[in-house]
Design a protein around this motif. Structure first.
Motif, short mmCIF file in Angstrom:
data_model
loop_
_atom_site.label_atom_id
_atom_site.label_comp_id
_atom_site.label_asym_id
_atom_site.label_seq_id
_atom_site.Cartn_x
_atom_site.Cartn_y
_atom_site.Cartn_z
N GLY A 1 -8.42 4.24 -2.47
CA GLY A 1 -7.54 5.27 -1.96
C GLY A 1 -7.21 6.24 -3.07
O GLY A 1 -6.90 5.80 -4.19
N VAL A 2 -7.29 7.54 -2.81
CA VAL A 2 -7.04 8.57 -3.81
C VAL A 2 -5.78 9.33 -3.41
O VAL A 2 -5.64 9.74 -2.26
CB VAL A 2 -8.23 9.53 -3.93
N THR A 3 -4.88 9.52 -4.37
CA THR A 3 -3.65 10.25 -4.10
C THR A 3 -3.89 11.75 -4.11
O THR A 3 -4.89 12.24 -4.67
CB THR A 3 -2.55 9.90 -5.13
N ALA B 1 -4.89 1.35 6.71
CA ALA B 1 -3.60 1.10 6.06
C ALA B 1 -3.39 2.03 4.88
O ALA B 1 -2.27 2.50 4.64
CB ALA B 1 -3.53 -0.36 5.62
N LEU B 2 -4.44 2.33 4.13
CA LEU B 2 -4.32 3.25 3.00
C LEU B 2 -4.02 4.66 3.47
O LEU B 2 -3.18 5.36 2.87
CB LEU B 2 -5.60 3.22 2.16
N ARG B 3 -4.67 5.09 4.53
CA ARG B 3 -4.39 6.43 5.05
C ARG B 3 -2.95 6.50 5.56
O ARG B 3 -2.25 7.49 5.32
CB ARG B 3 -5.39 6.78 6.16
N TYR C 1 0.82 -1.20 0.00
CA TYR C 1 0.00 0.00 0.00
C TYR C 1 0.87 1.26 0.00
O TYR C 1 0.52 2.27 -0.63
CB TYR C 1 -0.94 -0.01 1.20
N LYS C 2 2.00 1.22 0.69
CA LYS C 2 2.91 2.37 0.72
C LYS C 2 3.61 2.58 -0.63
O LYS C 2 4.01 3.70 -0.96
CB LYS C 2 3.94 2.18 1.82
N GLU C 3 3.76 1.50 -1.39
CA GLU C 3 4.45 1.59 -2.69
C GLU C 3 3.53 2.06 -3.81
O GLU C 3 4.01 2.57 -4.83
CB GLU C 3 5.03 0.20 -3.04
N SER D 1 -9.58 7.76 1.63
CA SER D 1 -9.82 6.32 1.53
C SER D 1 -11.24 6.05 2.01
O SER D 1 -11.73 6.71 2.93
CB SER D 1 -8.82 5.52 2.36
N GLY D 2 -11.89 5.10 1.38
CA GLY D 2 -13.26 4.78 1.76
C GLY D 2 -13.76 3.57 1.02
O GLY D 2 -13.09 3.03 0.11
N VAL D 3 -14.94 3.11 1.38
CA VAL D 3 -15.60 1.98 0.72
C VAL D 3 -16.41 2.49 -0.45
O VAL D 3 -17.25 3.39 -0.30
CB VAL D 3 -16.49 1.22 1.72
N VAL D 4 -16.18 1.94 -1.64
CA VAL D 4 -16.91 2.38 -2.83
C VAL D 4 -17.91 1.34 -3.32
O VAL D 4 -18.69 1.61 -4.23
CB VAL D 4 -15.93 2.74 -3.97
#
Length: 258
Positions: A254-256, A231-233, A138-140, A240-243
């Motif tokens: 997760g949105v950058t 983990a995404l945050r 997730y960090k990568e 980050s959220g449930v879509v």
């Protein structure tokens, strides 16, 4: 003698039916994932192709649907399994770039042809990574996304605020799947691989696959959606959220930073 060719349509169909035994709403999650891609790539003067990374893409289920959905799209499919990559290659041809890489290796992204994807999509695949490795993955991911790009992961992600209901939903799904197996309506996971192992083109690739995965294999890591969101945050995604949710399954995004 003409070499035996791979009937990619037949193998895609059998793969879809086998997967749908686990996920009857599989097409709904794919549609929701591509809706997210549409949302982050439409408008704002966007005129280039939609660039998608199909992560751990297997036979190309997401890639094929993305190619059907978007008029202008560049797809990269990354996976390690040689048998599934062969089916994907036969189906996709020159419409997508195929990359063989191991997501357990922190250097997996060096094999990618791009570093500014609009979206990275994955479904029912990352649960085979250990919690520690998934956290690092997730960090990568932000490094391979463009600013404002999106990552979507669809998998078994129960709602931890509904533990008993989630348990019952899973039990119900298991019963329905067992009934379909009993009638022969769909092949099981093992039966599908037995068919592939008997196919003249896929057989040596299945042997190679078995060698690749012959070492210790992580047990399925299936935490609730809240674990993924945290983990995404922590990985640096701005949102980050449930879509999407269907029973005990969900898709998190997760949105950058734009």
């Amino acid at each position: 003698m003409t070499p035996y060719k791979l009937d990619s349509r037949a193998w895609q169909e059998s793969w879809d039916r086998q997967q749908e035994a686990y996920m009857p709403d599989r097409e709904h999650r794919f549609t929701a994932m591509l809706d997210v891609v549409d949302a982050v790539t439409s408008g704002d003067g966007a005129d280039g192709p939609v660039r998608i990374l199909d992560l751990a893409g297997g036979t190309g289920s997401i890639s094929l649907r993305a190619l059907a959905r978007f008029d202008r799209v560049e797809v990269t499919l990354l996976d390690l399994d040689p048998a599934l990559l062969a089916i994907a290659g036969a189906s996709l041809g020159d419409r997508a770039r195929l990359v063989a890489a191991d997501l357990r290796d922190p250097g997996w992204a060096t094999r990618l042809p791009h570093r500014a994807y609009d979206a990275v999509l994955t479904a029912t695949a990352l649960h085979w990574l250990t919690p520690e490795r998934l956290t690092e993955l997730y960090k990568e991911l932000p490094a391979v996304l463009r600013p404002g790009g999106v990552f979507v992961n669809a998998d078994h992600m129960p709602d931890d605020t509904l533990p008993e209901l989630s348990r019952r939903l899973v039990a119900r799904a298991d019963q329905r799947r067992d009934a379909r197996y009993a009638t022969g309506a769909v092949p099981s996971w093992r039966a599908w691989w037995d068919l592939a192992a008997a196919h003249p083109v896929l057989a040596p690739l299945v042997e190679e696959r078995n060698r690749i995965y012959s070492g210790p294999h992580s047990s399925e890591f299936l935490p609730p959606a809240t674990w993924h969101l945290e983990a995404l945050r922590a990985a640096g995604f701005a949102e980050s959220g449930v879509v999407w949710r269907g029973g005990a399954d969900a898709a998190v995004a997760g949105v950058t930073l734009a």
